[in-house]
Scaffold this active site. Sequence first.
Site, PDB file in Angstrom:
ATOM      1  CG  HIS A  45      15.351   1.811  -3.824  1.00  9.78           C
ATOM      2  ND1 HIS A  45      15.051   2.775  -3.267  1.00  9.78           N
ATOM      3  CD2 HIS A  45      14.283   1.541  -4.142  1.00  9.78           C
ATOM      4  CE1 HIS A  45      13.629   2.926  -3.406  1.00  9.78           C
ATOM      5  NE2 HIS A  45      13.162   1.848  -3.766  1.00  9.78           N
ATOM      6  CB  CYS A  94      -0.903   0.191   1.171  1.00  8.36           C
ATOM      7  SG  CYS A  94      -0.247  -0.434   2.754  1.00  8.36           S
TER       8      CYS A  94
END
Lengths: 433, 266
Positions: free
Chosen positions: A99, A50
């Site tokens: 990342h 989400c």
Amino acid sequence: MNIIVVGLSYKTATVEIREKVAFSPNQIEKPLNELIRLEGIIEGVIVSTCNRVEIYATTRDIAGGIARIKRFMAEYHHLPFESLESHLYSYHAESAIRHVFRVASSLDSMIVGEPQILGQIKTSYGYAAEFKSSGIILNRFLHKAFSVAKRVRTETKIASSAVSVAFAAVELAKKILGDLSDKNVMLIGAGEMCELAAKHFLNSGAKGVLVANRTFERAERLAEDFGGEAVRFESFLEHLHRADIILSSTGAPHCIIGPRDAEEAVKRRRFKPIFFIDIAVPRDIDPMVADVENAYLYTVDDLQEIVQANLALRSLEAEKAEEIIDQEIGQFHKWLSTLEVTPTIVALRNRFDEIRRAELDKTIAGWKDFPPDAEKRLEALTLAMMNKLLHAPTSVLKQSGQGGRVDLYVDALRQLFELEALQRNDEELELEE
Amino acid sequence: MTHLFFILTVTLYGCAAALYLACLLRTLPLLTLWAGRILAFGCTAHLLSTIHLAVNMKYLPLTNMQESLSFFSLAIVTAFIVFERKYKVTTLGSFIVPVALMMLIASSSLHVEARQLPPILQSNWFWFHALMAFISYACFTIAAGVAVMYLIQRYFLKTKHLGALFQKLPSLETMDEISYRCLTVGWPLLTVAIISGSIWSEKAMGNYWIWDRKQTWSLIIWLIYAALLHGRITIGWRGKRAAILSIIGFIVVLFTFLGMKHSIIW
């Protein structure tokens, strides 16, 4: 070979945009298949939570690969490319590795250190492995990311402290009462925070709940929800000693539990400690209760303070985590860059040998007065030539792993000699691992 | 040979103590792992050195202060290893291992003339008595260490200073449990030690109880822990009161052990 990352997160896109590009886990096979069929994309993993939607992929062509994945994200969800592009970020090579390591270690999360993200990436990787869209590089890459995340979690305190009031209460209770599985919670009054805290206690293994409320029906209803026992408000002091944790949040204008009551309760339970949590404003529990031996009193402000301190601690620990990630990036990068050396050398040799044999066959076929030992001699001659020619480039390539130019050499060789691109499930490579 | 083992033991205990103290400052699983391993190696070396000494001298090395301190230290480390395995309380090591190390160093600084073993000590009752006494003392040492930790942790909880050390220390309940377990093991062993000691006294001197200082103080120790155990079982004494009492008990143990010589042997 390069690892690229394309995606968006709560940092770059609002929830309205994030939900539009989310990939449903029920239908993840289709986008995964489409992803690896994109030109130049070799392996791919889709992570969709989400808070972020990200695609990890491997490619030889960084710029092209990133562009194609960006376009794919827009087209797959039938969104205009221009409106989506401004929200997308992309990383390649070392920054891509960093990342993903940071995301898995929950350094990039909305609440730094929250543990769900690692599980979500593991699930996403599970789909990619199931539908065979990830291969040798991403397999290794994500497993590395998981182990980095584990290192971060065990070597820093990034996830060790509670960052919500309810969790802070549970953590404190464990420090006082140890294992919660044989402990009872008593809820006095009602209120969202109180009920939330009670839920947290039950989730953390607490045995039972006692509920006292001015309206007995409400107490009964709550008790039913929690599978506990309702207690009449008038007589709740009689039951105080049965609880190890007391959560109080009534609307009473004055204190309903005094030091005497606490003392009495502690005595009745043979001096086993009681943890009082006062969530009410004005306070329900007399501050003097804190001075009772074996009673520990915390107010909602105290818990709030703990949460603030924990948040500060997390950002401090995050710096340590970044150091760990720095170390791990170096190691992984090295593996990645030496990954293709052996297959490239093998391919190069095969290429040369192919040409040599072809030319040899041609020469022998057109030769009329063929001396008996000529074939042997020619064979030896051409083989020696080939070995001599290949010796220098091979050894330079093998040694270039340390210098970091290996990507360049591998790429150059593959293009100059038209060697085949690395496949997703290269068996030779599996063996080498 | 004994000397070599001894140096090795001191070195290993020193490293383990340093690592356990470092565990208070840093959270690294490797640190905990190696602290435990090195201590286990140290304990093995200590045990071997004790056995070697015993074989050489043909008696258990418990007959003078030097030997006794070393044995006390061995008993403490062994007891700690057992408790750490059971309750996973690394922080206890930060409190206990330095104590054991200091005892061992103190033991080595004592110079004792080689001497003939007094005939009075050549009794199996004496060996049994001394062995039981040291194991019970080791349990009381652990109880005192846990009690100190309990008081620190209680202070943190009461004053709401919830810092790094607070996070490291175990829960109050765990410490209470360890302390109780120490008592339930230590006190019966002390009882056995006192009974076997008086039997030995009878065999050696014809009298079960001679009221010398050592015996008197041993009885006081026995009474303190008996009171603590009794209070715990009947009234539910725990927490601060129990912690303070077990620290007092330990101080008396140390005082008796270091200060009260047996009128008959030393």
